[in-house]
Design a protein around this motif. Structure first.
Motif, PDB file in Angstrom:
ATOM      1  N   ILE A 214       0.868  -1.207  -0.069  1.00 23.30           N
ATOM      2  CA  ILE A 214      -0.089  -0.027  -0.219  1.00 23.30           C
ATOM      3  C   ILE A 214       1.022   1.365   0.394  1.00 23.30           C
ATOM      4  O   ILE A 214       2.071   0.984   0.601  1.00 23.30           O
ATOM      5  CB  ILE A 214      -0.371  -0.181   1.425  1.00 23.30           C
ATOM      6  CG1 ILE A 214      -1.780  -0.930   1.244  1.00 23.30           C
ATOM      7  CG2 ILE A 214      -1.985   1.114   1.653  1.00 23.30           C
ATOM      8  CD1 ILE A 214      -2.866  -1.192   2.548  1.00 23.30           C
ATOM      9  N   MET A 215       0.658   2.218  -1.083  1.00 20.63           N
ATOM     10  CA  MET A 215       1.165   3.260  -0.846  1.00 20.63           C
ATOM     11  C   MET A 215       1.034   4.862   0.542  1.00 20.63           C
ATOM     12  O   MET A 215      -0.319   3.909   1.364  1.00 20.63           O
ATOM     13  CB  MET A 215       1.092   4.195  -1.849  1.00 20.63           C
ATOM     14  CG  MET A 215       1.582   3.652  -3.670  1.00 20.63           C
ATOM     15  SD  MET A 215       3.654   3.765  -3.648  1.00 20.63           S
ATOM     16  CE  MET A 215       4.227   2.021  -3.093  1.00 20.63           C
ATOM     17  N   LEU A 217      -0.436   6.642   3.302  1.00 22.68           N
ATOM     18  CA  LEU A 217      -1.987   6.756   2.952  1.00 22.68           C
ATOM     19  C   LEU A 217      -1.716   8.103   3.837  1.00 22.68           C
ATOM     20  O   LEU A 217      -0.270   8.228   5.137  1.00 22.68           O
ATOM     21  CB  LEU A 217      -2.801   6.107   4.327  1.00 22.68           C
ATOM     22  CG  LEU A 217      -2.922   4.680   2.855  1.00 22.68           C
ATOM     23  CD1 LEU A 217      -3.759   3.690   3.943  1.00 22.68           C
ATOM     24  CD2 LEU A 217      -3.522   5.399   1.399  1.00 22.68           C
ATOM     25  N   LYS A 223      -9.336  15.904   5.464  1.00 25.66           N
ATOM     26  CA  LYS A 223      -9.243  14.433   5.352  1.00 25.66           C
ATOM     27  C   LYS A 223      -9.194  13.478   5.920  1.00 25.66           C
ATOM     28  O   LYS A 223      -9.271  11.923   6.112  1.00 25.66           O
ATOM     29  CB  LYS A 223      -8.637  14.868   3.653  1.00 25.66           C
ATOM     30  CG  LYS A 223      -8.865  15.457   2.858  1.00 25.66           C
ATOM     31  CD  LYS A 223      -8.053  15.292   1.630  1.00 25.66           C
ATOM     32  CE  LYS A 223      -6.777  16.031   2.012  1.00 25.66           C
ATOM     33  NZ  LYS A 223      -5.884  16.383   0.798  1.00 25.66           N
ATOM     34  N   SER A 225     -10.696  12.465   8.461  1.00 32.98           N
ATOM     35  CA  SER A 225     -12.142  12.147   8.865  1.00 32.98           C
ATOM     36  C   SER A 225     -12.495  10.415   7.764  1.00 32.98           C
ATOM     37  O   SER A 225     -13.014   9.281   7.800  1.00 32.98           O
ATOM     38  CB  SER A 225     -13.490  13.405   8.304  1.00 32.98           C
ATOM     39  OG  SER A 225     -13.143  13.183   6.432  1.00 32.98           O
ATOM     40  N   THR A 226     -11.016  10.057   7.181  1.00 33.86           N
ATOM     41  CA  THR A 226     -10.915   9.039   6.616  1.00 33.86           C
ATOM     42  C   THR A 226      -9.801   8.994   6.805  1.00 33.86           C
ATOM     43  O   THR A 226      -8.768   9.084   5.999  1.00 33.86           O
ATOM     44  CB  THR A 226     -12.054   9.664   5.022  1.00 33.86           C
ATOM     45  OG1 THR A 226     -12.271   8.416   4.241  1.00 33.86           O
ATOM     46  CG2 THR A 226     -11.721  10.450   4.413  1.00 33.86           C
ATOM     47  N   PRO A 227      -9.336   7.383   6.520  1.00 30.90           N
ATOM     48  CA  PRO A 227      -8.431   7.124   6.575  1.00 30.90           C
ATOM     49  C   PRO A 227      -7.452   6.667   5.093  1.00 30.90           C
ATOM     50  O   PRO A 227      -6.480   6.337   4.704  1.00 30.90           O
ATOM     51  CB  PRO A 227      -7.962   5.657   6.886  1.00 30.90           C
ATOM     52  CG  PRO A 227      -9.413   4.726   6.681  1.00 30.90           C
ATOM     53  CD  PRO A 227     -10.621   5.798   6.685  1.00 30.90           C
ATOM     54  N   HIS A 228      -7.760   6.693   3.905  1.00 35.56           N
ATOM     55  CA  HIS A 228      -7.736   6.177   2.256  1.00 35.56           C
ATOM     56  C   HIS A 228      -7.443   6.834   1.400  1.00 35.56           C
ATOM     57  O   HIS A 228      -7.023   6.690   0.385  1.00 35.56           O
ATOM     58  CB  HIS A 228      -8.185   4.215   2.390  1.00 35.56           C
ATOM     59  CG  HIS A 228      -7.978   3.573   3.408  1.00 35.56           C
ATOM     60  ND1 HIS A 228      -9.684   2.755   3.964  1.00 35.56           N
ATOM     61  CD2 HIS A 228      -7.204   3.036   3.653  1.00 35.56           C
ATOM     62  CE1 HIS A 228      -9.105   1.877   4.689  1.00 35.56           C
ATOM     63  NE2 HIS A 228      -8.344   2.071   4.638  1.00 35.56           N
ATOM     64  N   LEU A 229      -7.502   8.249   1.988  1.00 35.06           N
ATOM     65  CA  LEU A 229      -6.332   8.949   1.063  1.00 35.06           C
ATOM     66  C   LEU A 229      -4.869   8.809   0.954  1.00 35.06           C
ATOM     67  O   LEU A 229      -4.212   8.887   1.768  1.00 35.06           O
ATOM     68  CB  LEU A 229      -7.322  10.303   1.821  1.00 35.06           C
ATOM     69  CG  LEU A 229      -8.986  10.449   1.075  1.00 35.06           C
ATOM     70  CD1 LEU A 229      -9.330  11.189   1.553  1.00 35.06           C
ATOM     71  CD2 LEU A 229      -8.865  10.245  -0.424  1.00 35.06           C
ATOM     72  N   THR A 230      -4.542   9.166  -0.430  1.00 29.78           N
ATOM     73  CA  THR A 230      -3.181   9.122  -0.695  1.00 29.78           C
ATOM     74  C   THR A 230      -2.238  11.169   0.135  1.00 29.78           C
ATOM     75  O   THR A 230      -2.613  11.380   1.302  1.00 29.78           O
ATOM     76  CB  THR A 230      -2.118   8.791  -1.766  1.00 29.78           C
ATOM     77  OG1 THR A 230      -2.845   8.885  -2.784  1.00 29.78           O
ATOM     78  CG2 THR A 230      -3.103   6.916  -1.279  1.00 29.78           C
ATOM     79  N   TRP A 231      -2.057  11.676  -1.387  1.00 29.33           N
ATOM     80  CA  TRP A 231      -1.104  12.820  -1.251  1.00 29.33           C
ATOM     81  C   TRP A 231      -1.898  13.635  -2.672  1.00 29.33           C
ATOM     82  O   TRP A 231      -2.046  12.793  -3.462  1.00 29.33           O
ATOM     83  CB  TRP A 231       0.347  12.463  -0.542  1.00 29.33           C
ATOM     84  CG  TRP A 231       0.975  12.358  -2.093  1.00 29.33           C
ATOM     85  CD1 TRP A 231       1.067  12.756  -3.243  1.00 29.33           C
ATOM     86  CD2 TRP A 231       0.984  10.679  -2.377  1.00 29.33           C
ATOM     87  NE1 TRP A 231       2.092  11.739  -4.424  1.00 29.33           N
ATOM     88  CE2 TRP A 231       1.534  11.155  -3.907  1.00 29.33           C
ATOM     89  CE3 TRP A 231       0.986  10.011  -1.452  1.00 29.33           C
ATOM     90  CZ2 TRP A 231       2.867   9.082  -4.067  1.00 29.33           C
ATOM     91  CZ3 TRP A 231       1.500   8.476  -2.275  1.00 29.33           C
ATOM     92  CH2 TRP A 231       2.204   8.624  -3.460  1.00 29.33           C
ATOM     93  N   PRO A 326      -3.008  -5.447  -3.384  1.00 30.11           N
ATOM     94  CA  PRO A 326      -3.450  -3.856  -2.968  1.00 30.11           C
ATOM     95  C   PRO A 326      -3.423  -4.252  -1.525  1.00 30.11           C
ATOM     96  O   PRO A 326      -3.889  -2.595  -1.457  1.00 30.11           O
ATOM     97  CB  PRO A 326      -5.413  -3.834  -3.789  1.00 30.11           C
ATOM     98  CG  PRO A 326      -5.459  -4.857  -3.182  1.00 30.11           C
ATOM     99  CD  PRO A 326      -3.849  -5.989  -4.410  1.00 30.11           C
ATOM    100  N   ASP A 327      -3.028  -4.885  -0.512  1.00 28.85           N
ATOM    101  CA  ASP A 327      -3.043  -4.649   0.820  1.00 28.85           C
ATOM    102  C   ASP A 327      -2.299  -5.812   1.390  1.00 28.85           C
ATOM    103  O   ASP A 327      -1.958  -6.779   1.104  1.00 28.85           O
ATOM    104  CB  ASP A 327      -4.450  -5.863   0.744  1.00 28.85           C
ATOM    105  CG  ASP A 327      -5.435  -5.211   2.501  1.00 28.85           C
ATOM    106  OD1 ASP A 327      -4.189  -4.539   3.016  1.00 28.85           O
ATOM    107  OD2 ASP A 327      -5.776  -5.975   2.647  1.00 28.85           O
ATOM    108  N   TRP A 356     -11.993   8.187  13.006  1.00 27.81           N
ATOM    109  CA  TRP A 356     -12.408   9.206  12.728  1.00 27.81           C
ATOM    110  C   TRP A 356     -13.986   9.760  12.668  1.00 27.81           C
ATOM    111  O   TRP A 356     -14.703   9.352  13.367  1.00 27.81           O
ATOM    112  CB  TRP A 356     -12.497   8.472  10.893  1.00 27.81           C
ATOM    113  CG  TRP A 356     -11.292   7.845  10.459  1.00 27.81           C
ATOM    114  CD1 TRP A 356     -10.685   8.502  10.137  1.00 27.81           C
ATOM    115  CD2 TRP A 356     -10.922   6.414  10.352  1.00 27.81           C
ATOM    116  NE1 TRP A 356      -9.126   7.175  10.379  1.00 27.81           N
ATOM    117  CE2 TRP A 356      -9.837   6.120  10.240  1.00 27.81           C
ATOM    118  CE3 TRP A 356     -11.579   5.701  11.201  1.00 27.81           C
ATOM    119  CZ2 TRP A 356      -8.887   5.059  10.284  1.00 27.81           C
ATOM    120  CZ3 TRP A 356     -11.451   4.008  11.270  1.00 27.81           C
ATOM    121  CH2 TRP A 356      -9.945   3.736  10.495  1.00 27.81           C
TER     122      TRP A 356
END
Lengths: 394, 394
Positions: A214-215, A217, A223, A225-231, A326-327, A356
């Motif tokens: 996983i890249m 996070l 943002k 408020s949610t865990p799976h955003l990158t940059w 992906p995991d 969150w």
């Protein structure tokens, strides 16, 4: 090849034992981590269909993949070259031919088409179409779901695997420290991400790192408020938090780690959330030992945060180790209500009780192994809220 | 959100037109690139099940995913928040509950359970199990394979998408130059990989990069006999080649690029292979224009290398652009024999005629778009064999 042939043979034996228990005679393995675990195969070729075939009465598995990847199998696996079978490129992303047609033909040729065949029904690399084609191509076979069969073998690590995860933790610390150090008002998210990726891979003088499954996070501000955003390439602002979740990866073994950074002056609310979360994770780490069930760990967590009026719906961790995108999770045991998995030495987990809310969040996590009488974290990095308030004193 | 709402609506309209042609009334989209294309959704949450539901007579799609990712959907998509529906964490990697059970329930609740439902049968994120659960949960629905339905809408890019790919090419050039510059005898593979990753993501003063859907592929020495190996922490030796295949990625749009580097004195054989490959790719680039079929491009390639006695079995390229791991290719059109796709302006391809032999290989590639009367490459980097022979003159 990452371990000795003897270790691969042990893994194959354990896999065959599970196959026997479930009445599976031929196992078709499409999970790249399971393929690696049993054969050593390692390449970014999982975007086309490939497979490892384990047959109950054959010594070695058979690798099946695309022609251009056959040399990768010869280079990275312990298999006889005769057991490396490749399909022509005309099968790749074609409207008329499917690699599972080729697999069916192979199984017919070697007389394995009338047997009880296990398939990993719930795996990214075994599509709905794969199953349809296999059923059509092998009308005399009986299919059985073998999802997670090998993953459950993987759940207890060998000492060699633990060594890899310790190295991965060194990489995770380097990457986390690089991120924490760099994050500040006005800095671009992408520049922090670049530094983290650099640290993850360049590693130390002694060893370098692999790409994690996983890249990084790294949500910031609302943002979180949610865990799976990158940059993005936006700049951090004063008075926002940044959550970093990342892993070091060594020979495909992961040690994930999460920390939260606040730029500026954190609110009392956030400071309290951090304290409660850290106390909760530490209470869990203190009670974890062989013989208890994972749900008991979750119960300790729930009680710990309930003291302060907090609740959490989602699981707080999962088994992990060897993996590919992906995991990095193994999809077997989770630290949650109802999970009755009994802890054994050298099981390895990532405990990540992310909290969150609608406009903010906090994460702190640890990867750890079960020891003979407790647990030990892989990384060694202070837990808490990292505050960067240089912005305030300029 | 990456483009205006009007562009999303155009994409939805085109998708519905294709649905109508195929008699599909409800389309379940699990490909993360297709989800992004139609909704803007962007997060590393595809490791759990998620979906976009397009209904023929509804204006907006419905996003379905895990509860903790719902805020990511609110932040990144153009959808009404009412159209963002999330399942509880108890559905995640559970032995008893599957997210597709939840999807089936939703479709029943909104009266869509007796319709003709399209599913992406051949997608990493639609497992065999997903299909089984949907069939069980929706006994009155008729299922139809909708693999690549949206991908074929994606094949012609808008001007905005082309702009993103041009920026991605700037990132690819930066990363490739960083790799070429650093590769030399005694340098560790992981240190080169780290530099490449850094360049891909830190980008320029004006913009940063996203994570590419494929990590840098960089086989060296005998490993150049196969294309999909990544890196280790071993050191490069004198007299070995390194193949670099990587992409820049901007807002999930890719521009892949491959070059080959030789440390030391290349053999006459390798030099000839490089010349032949470069001549072949350049003959193709010179003849590509709207109105011709992809198989004609492949024919030009085959004839070009045949002059020198070379042959190649595998395809030499594919359509690409927006994507997520594990692949940047779109899985629609390939540059190969029998592919009758007719080229149109703003189609975009990666032409990568890799030549692999038992102990060595050579790659050179270009990403390009079809223009009104020809084609133009996204990157601008000399083609040929990059020779690093400092080692010889020490």
């Amino acid at each position: 090849m990452l371990v000795g042939t003897a270790e691969y043979q042990t893994r194959i034996r354990k896999t065959k034992e599970r196959m026997a228990t479930k009445g599976i005679e031929v196992l078709l393995i499409t999970d790249p981590a399971n393929m690696n675990y049993l054969s050593g195969y390692d390449g970014w070729s999982f975007y086309v269909h490939q497979m490892l075939i384990v047959i109950d009465d054959e010594d070695q598995p058979i690798w099946v993949g695309r022609t251009m990847d056959a040399n990768a199998a010869k280079i990275t696996t312990w298999l006889y070259h005769d057991n490396i079978i490749s399909y022509p490129d005309t099968y790749v992303q074609s409207e008329t031919k499917h690699p599972m047609d080729f697999v069916a033909d192979i199984l017919k040729q070697i007389g394995q088409d009338k047997r009880r065949i296990g398939v990993e029904m719930e795996n990214y690399y075994f599509t709905a179409k794969c199953f349809e084609q296999l059923k059509t191509g092998l009308p005399n076979a009986t299919f059985q779901d073998a999802t997670l069969l090998v993953n459950w073998v993987r759940i207890v690590k060998s000492d060699q695997e633990i060594e890899y995860m310790k190295k991965a933790a060194v990489l995770a610390e380097l990457a986390m420290n690089a991120g924490i150090e760099m994050i500040n008002e006005g800095v671009r998210e992408c520049d922090v991400a670049a530094k983290i990726l650099y640290a993850q891979v360049t590693g130390t003088e002694e060893f370098g790192g692999d790409y994690p499954a996983i890249m990084p996070l790294m949500p910031s501000g609302e943002k979180t408020s949610t865990p799976h955003l990158t940059w993005t390439d936006a700049r951090y602002k004063n008075n926002e938090s940044v959550i970093l979740e990342l892993a070091g990866c060594y020979k495909r073994y992961h040690s994930p780690l999460a920390r939260t950074i606040h730029i500026g002056n954190p609110s009392e609310e956030l400071k309290k959330l951090a304290q409660v979360t850290v106390e909760g994770i530490e209470e869990c780490l203190a009670m974890i030992k062989p013989g208890i069930a994972l749900e008991e760990v979750c119960e300790t967590w729930t009680k710990s945060i309930a003291k302060y009026g907090y609740t959490k719906e989602s699981r707080i961790g999962y088994s992990m180790g060897l993996n590919y995108p992906p995991d990095w999770g193994e999809h077997t045991a989770s630290i949650r209500k109802g999970d009755k998995t009994i802890l054994q030495p050298n099981m390895t987990f990532h405990m990540i009780p992310g909290m969150w809310y609608d406009k903010s969040g906090f994460e702190v996590s640890e990867s750890f192994r079960i020891t003979e009488n407790g647990c030990e974290t892989f990384a060694n990095l202070p837990r808490g809220l990292y505050v960067k308030n240089e912005a305030l004193i300029r």
